[in-house]
Scaffold this motif. Sequence first.
Motif, mmCIF file in Angstrom:
data_model
loop_
_atom_site.group_PDB
_atom_site.id
_atom_site.type_symbol
_atom_site.label_atom_id
_atom_site.label_comp_id
_atom_site.label_asym_id
_atom_site.label_seq_id
_atom_site.Cartn_x
_atom_site.Cartn_y
_atom_site.Cartn_z
ATOM 1 N N UNK A 295 55.990 51.632 21.277
ATOM 2 C CA UNK A 295 57.298 50.975 21.347
ATOM 3 C C UNK A 295 58.368 51.837 21.992
ATOM 4 N N UNK A 296 58.311 53.153 21.784
ATOM 5 C CA UNK A 296 59.305 54.071 22.350
ATOM 6 C C UNK A 296 58.650 55.087 23.287
ATOM 7 N N UNK A 297 57.523 54.704 23.844
ATOM 8 C CA UNK A 297 56.808 55.594 24.763
ATOM 9 C C UNK A 297 57.204 55.203 26.195
ATOM 10 N N UNK A 298 58.035 56.040 26.817
ATOM 11 C CA UNK A 298 58.596 55.692 28.116
ATOM 12 C C UNK A 298 57.833 56.306 29.285
ATOM 13 N N UNK A 299 56.661 56.833 28.991
ATOM 14 C CA UNK A 299 55.800 57.361 30.057
ATOM 15 C C UNK A 299 55.097 56.197 30.763
ATOM 16 N N UNK A 300 54.668 56.397 32.010
ATOM 17 C CA UNK A 300 53.869 55.358 32.660
ATOM 18 C C UNK A 300 52.539 55.188 31.945
ATOM 19 N N UNK A 316 56.380 51.481 26.967
ATOM 20 C CA UNK A 316 57.297 50.779 26.073
ATOM 21 C C UNK A 316 57.623 49.379 26.611
ATOM 22 N N UNK A 317 57.809 49.287 27.927
ATOM 23 C CA UNK A 317 58.115 47.983 28.513
ATOM 24 C C UNK A 317 56.933 47.031 28.381
ATOM 25 N N UNK A 318 55.737 47.533 28.625
ATOM 26 C CA UNK A 318 54.540 46.697 28.491
ATOM 27 C C UNK A 318 54.355 46.254 27.049
ATOM 28 N N UNK A 319 54.596 47.160 26.120
ATOM 29 C CA UNK A 319 54.523 46.816 24.696
ATOM 30 C C UNK A 319 55.536 45.717 24.367
#
Length: 372
Positions: A295-300, A316-319
Amino acid sequence: MSVFTYQCEGRCSHTEARAGTFTTPHGPVQTPRFMPVGTLANVKTVTPAQLQTTGAQMVLANTYHLHLQPGEDIVAGAGGVHRFMGWNGPMLTDSGGFQVFSLSEMRSISEQGVTFRSPKDGRIINLTPEESMRIQMELGADVVMAFDECPPYPASWEAVKVATDRTYRWLQRCMASHQAPHQALFGIVQGGVYLDLRREAAVALTALDLPGYAIGGVSVGEPPELIEKIVQAITPLLPQHKPRYLMGVGTYREMVRAIAAGMDLFDCVIPTRLARHGTALVAGERWNLKNARFRRDFAPLDATCPCYTCQTFSRAYLCHLIHAHELLAFTLLSIHNITELVRFTQRIRDAILRDRFAEEFSPWLTSELPEI
């Protein structure tokens, strides 16, 4: 001279793995190569332009399903399946033979062919070797598959023997009715889990000198070790100067081990099916992006991957998209998953050409890794 050629360009000195180029009217296919599945003349949730960015070179479509919808006459009227779906690269159509297995509750088999009841409107569909060839000629793919009977697992030796012998007779009828020199007709080695039947079928089919050969009837419920045993035993019997296609297989371990036995081409619905369940293929693992840790993982998704998804969006965006039930999630994950499997087979090809395949892929060849 045939418009279809296979040229071997490199071999592994420790295994039977090989790198080559299969030439078709719509361009070359560099092998080993994973091929995405586009059953209804589309790879689910991905446009042809997006598909091209994944490195995919050859795409599959299905004869049975396109016969039901929209009908081969409409596809032919559009100029063939390439123009109909907007894909300019090589294409292959399955014969409808797999549906003999998968739709077992809706069909009956005879020497003449298979009678299905349409799941759409209940009408009766008679699919014979001649009809399969007629439909595939109208669809216009580069490679067409012989109509075969795919026996289930488990099945008795006697039952598989009947199916295997019938598959050979159906192949002879396919050859007699296929009149399209711009298409390559591939034969399919059946025989279930019985190596004597598989060997007998392989010897009989190779004597017919077809443009290419496939091993079919695997991944129908049998354990992976049996698939591997079949592939290792049968691949050496297939011609060295023809492309070899392992149908319905697209997991890391199975592809590596099949390539080590000498197989060239693979297909599977796994990259898009996993995408629709919120799962990404990353470095040999399956990641469930529904998990809270993303949820807060902003890595690719994968910093080493060149695909549009990894170059543009974060985990995070995909999640977020998955939890929001946004359809874009399916597209982005499909783009990545297809890219991942195509890149995986491309890395294998590069390793074979450098004669480093056995060393660089030894974990997949020597250890009992979990199947993914």
